[in-house]
Scaffold this motif. Structure first.
Motif, PDB file in Angstrom:
ATOM      1  N   THR A   5       0.840  -1.192   0.000  1.00  0.00           N
ATOM      2  CA  THR A   5       0.000   0.000   0.000  1.00  0.00           C
ATOM      3  C   THR A   5       0.878   1.246   0.000  1.00  0.00           C
ATOM      4  OG1 THR A   5      -0.079   0.183   2.400  1.00  0.00           O
ATOM      5  CG2 THR A   5      -1.760  -1.234   1.359  1.00  0.00           C
ATOM      6  N   ILE A   6       0.275   2.368  -0.286  1.00  0.00           N
ATOM      7  CA  ILE A   6       1.020   3.629  -0.264  1.00  0.00           C
ATOM      8  C   ILE A   6       1.574   3.894   1.125  1.00  0.00           C
ATOM      9  CG2 ILE A   6       0.795   6.146  -0.479  1.00  0.00           C
ATOM     10  CD1 ILE A   6      -1.203   5.617  -2.756  1.00  0.00           C
ATOM     11  N   SER A   7       0.788   3.642   2.158  1.00  0.00           N
ATOM     12  CA  SER A   7       1.278   3.906   3.524  1.00  0.00           C
ATOM     13  C   SER A   7       2.421   2.955   3.882  1.00  0.00           C
ATOM     14  CB  SER A   7       0.145   3.821   4.546  1.00  0.00           C
ATOM     15  OG  SER A   7      -0.429   2.545   4.558  1.00  0.00           O
ATOM     16  N   GLN A   8       2.379   1.705   3.418  1.00  0.00           N
ATOM     17  CA  GLN A   8       3.487   0.780   3.658  1.00  0.00           C
ATOM     18  C   GLN A   8       4.736   1.249   2.917  1.00  0.00           C
ATOM     19  OE1 GLN A   8       1.418  -2.710   2.237  1.00  0.00           O
ATOM     20  NE2 GLN A   8       1.370  -3.616   4.296  1.00  0.00           N
ATOM     21  N   ARG A   9       4.566   1.682   1.672  1.00  0.00           N
ATOM     22  CA  ARG A   9       5.694   2.156   0.882  1.00  0.00           C
ATOM     23  C   ARG A   9       6.297   3.407   1.511  1.00  0.00           C
ATOM     24  NH1 ARG A   9       3.528   1.926  -4.149  1.00  0.00           N
ATOM     25  NH2 ARG A   9       2.841   4.075  -4.035  1.00  0.00           N
ATOM     26  N   ARG A  10       5.444   4.278   2.044  1.00  0.00           N
ATOM     27  CA  ARG A  10       5.961   5.488   2.707  1.00  0.00           C
ATOM     28  C   ARG A  10       6.729   5.121   3.968  1.00  0.00           C
ATOM     29  NH1 ARG A  10       1.755   9.473   4.040  1.00  0.00           N
ATOM     30  NH2 ARG A  10       3.533  10.554   4.911  1.00  0.00           N
ATOM     31  N   ALA A  11       6.257   4.112   4.708  1.00  0.00           N
ATOM     32  CA  ALA A  11       6.973   3.663   5.912  1.00  0.00           C
ATOM     33  C   ALA A  11       8.336   3.079   5.536  1.00  0.00           C
ATOM     34  CB  ALA A  11       6.139   2.652   6.682  1.00  0.00           C
ATOM     35  N   ASP A  44       7.371   8.258  -0.577  1.00  0.00           N
ATOM     36  CA  ASP A  44       6.638   7.299  -1.403  1.00  0.00           C
ATOM     37  C   ASP A  44       7.406   6.995  -2.685  1.00  0.00           C
ATOM     38  OD1 ASP A  44       4.779   5.766  -2.784  1.00  0.00           O
ATOM     39  OD2 ASP A  44       3.390   7.409  -3.129  1.00  0.00           O
ATOM     40  N   VAL A  45       7.612   8.000  -3.503  1.00  0.00           N
ATOM     41  CA  VAL A  45       8.142   7.792  -4.848  1.00  0.00           C
ATOM     42  C   VAL A  45       9.658   7.549  -4.848  1.00  0.00           C
ATOM     43  CG1 VAL A  45       8.379   8.835  -7.135  1.00  0.00           C
ATOM     44  CG2 VAL A  45       6.276   9.155  -5.839  1.00  0.00           C
ATOM     45  N   CYS A  46      10.393   8.424  -4.203  1.00  0.00           N
ATOM     46  CA  CYS A  46      11.851   8.341  -4.238  1.00  0.00           C
ATOM     47  C   CYS A  46      12.368   7.223  -3.328  1.00  0.00           C
ATOM     48  CB  CYS A  46      12.436   9.678  -3.813  1.00  0.00           C
ATOM     49  SG  CYS A  46      14.225   9.690  -3.667  1.00  0.00           S
ATOM     50  N   TRP A  47      12.166   7.375  -2.030  1.00  0.00           N
ATOM     51  CA  TRP A  47      12.753   6.447  -1.065  1.00  0.00           C
ATOM     52  C   TRP A  47      12.011   5.112  -0.999  1.00  0.00           C
ATOM     53  CZ3 TRP A  47      17.403   7.815   0.270  1.00  0.00           C
ATOM     54  CH2 TRP A  47      17.745   9.171   0.251  1.00  0.00           C
ATOM     55  N   GLY A  48      10.703   5.141  -1.038  1.00  0.00           N
ATOM     56  CA  GLY A  48       9.924   3.909  -0.904  1.00  0.00           C
ATOM     57  C   GLY A  48       9.826   3.098  -2.178  1.00  0.00           C
ATOM     58  N   ASN A  49      10.092   3.725  -3.310  1.00  0.00           N
ATOM     59  CA  ASN A  49       9.997   3.012  -4.581  1.00  0.00           C
ATOM     60  C   ASN A  49      11.386   2.837  -5.194  1.00  0.00           C
ATOM     61  OD1 ASN A  49       9.455   2.027  -7.142  1.00  0.00           O
ATOM     62  ND2 ASN A  49       7.675   3.308  -7.452  1.00  0.00           N
ATOM     63  N   ILE A  50      11.991   3.900  -5.662  1.00  0.00           N
ATOM     64  CA  ILE A  50      13.262   3.793  -6.382  1.00  0.00           C
ATOM     65  C   ILE A  50      14.390   3.272  -5.481  1.00  0.00           C
ATOM     66  CG2 ILE A  50      15.045   5.087  -7.639  1.00  0.00           C
ATOM     67  CD1 ILE A  50      12.379   4.615  -9.178  1.00  0.00           C
ATOM     68  N   TRP A  51      14.584   3.878  -4.317  1.00  0.00           N
ATOM     69  CA  TRP A  51      15.668   3.433  -3.436  1.00  0.00           C
ATOM     70  C   TRP A  51      15.406   2.040  -2.856  1.00  0.00           C
ATOM     71  CZ3 TRP A  51      20.433   5.315  -1.752  1.00  0.00           C
ATOM     72  CH2 TRP A  51      20.835   6.526  -2.317  1.00  0.00           C
ATOM     73  N   ASN A  52      14.189   1.564  -2.936  1.00  0.00           N
ATOM     74  CA  ASN A  52      13.833   0.250  -2.405  1.00  0.00           C
ATOM     75  C   ASN A  52      13.993  -0.858  -3.454  1.00  0.00           C
ATOM     76  OD1 ASN A  52      12.873  -1.435  -0.309  1.00  0.00           O
ATOM     77  ND2 ASN A  52      10.831  -1.405  -1.182  1.00  0.00           N
ATOM     78  N   ARG A  53      14.297  -0.512  -4.681  1.00  0.00           N
ATOM     79  CA  ARG A  53      14.453  -1.508  -5.744  1.00  0.00           C
ATOM     80  C   ARG A  53      15.747  -2.295  -5.539  1.00  0.00           C
ATOM     81  NH1 ARG A  53      11.304  -1.030 -10.130  1.00  0.00           N
ATOM     82  NH2 ARG A  53      12.945  -1.845 -11.493  1.00  0.00           N
ATOM     83  N   GLU A  54      15.757  -3.511  -6.033  1.00  0.00           N
ATOM     84  CA  GLU A  54      16.910  -4.389  -5.855  1.00  0.00           C
ATOM     85  C   GLU A  54      17.960  -4.263  -6.952  1.00  0.00           C
ATOM     86  OE1 GLU A  54      15.455  -8.364  -5.351  1.00  0.00           O
ATOM     87  OE2 GLU A  54      14.234  -7.814  -3.612  1.00  0.00           O
ATOM     88  N   GLY A  55      17.691  -3.548  -8.027  1.00  0.00           N
ATOM     89  CA  GLY A  55      18.576  -3.522  -9.185  1.00  0.00           C
ATOM     90  C   GLY A  55      19.944  -2.909  -8.971  1.00  0.00           C
ATOM     91  N   LEU A  56      20.066  -1.968  -8.035  1.00  0.00           N
ATOM     92  CA  LEU A  56      21.343  -1.314  -7.736  1.00  0.00           C
ATOM     93  C   LEU A  56      21.544  -1.280  -6.224  1.00  0.00           C
ATOM     94  CD1 LEU A  56      21.072   1.822 -10.075  1.00  0.00           C
ATOM     95  CD2 LEU A  56      22.450  -0.223 -10.483  1.00  0.00           C
TER      96      LEU A  56
END
Length: 132
Positions: A5-11, A44-56
């Protein structure tokens, strides 16, 4: 990445942001509508999505940030992310190489300013570590 969820991603984003940038940078003592709105977006977008990706790795992401922020002349954010890069294990030598690489393509003034600012941040971090 699993469905969250968005709130989980923000956390998740808040946790990553604190780990990368440090607790002293991420403490917001007087939230207002402007800071809160931006924080929600970035967690949400930067830290919870991009920085949370496994690719790098976080170290690689930090080095990319330094190159891009220097190239764009976003010096405040460059300094913030220099601290984050150190937290992510980027060495002084690697920071200098990243800034030189950015300067090769974005211009010598970018390298000069980036090296000055990176040096100041690293010296500040060393002084704080010595005082602790």
């Amino acid at each position: 990445m699993e469905d969250v969820t968005i709130s989980q991603r923000r956390a998740i984003g808040a946790k990553i942001r604190k780990e990368v940038l440090g607790a002293s940078h991420t403490q917001n003592t007087t939230p207002n509508i402007f800071d809160a709105t931006f924080l929600e977006y970035t967690e949400d977008v930067c830290w919870g999505n991009i920085w949370n990706r496994e690719g790098l790795s976080r170290k690689t992401r930090s080095m990319l940030n330094l190159a891009m922020l220097a190239s764009l002349g976003r010096w405040h954010e460059f300094e913030v992310h220099t601290r984050g890069a150190v937290n992510n294990g980027v060495t002084e030598e690697e920071i200098a190489e990243v800034v030189l690489q950015a300067g090769m393509y974005a211009g010598i003034p970018v390298a000069a300013e980036g090296l000055r600012r990176a040096k100041a941040v690293v010296l500040e971090l060393k002084a704080k570590a010595a005082a602790a």
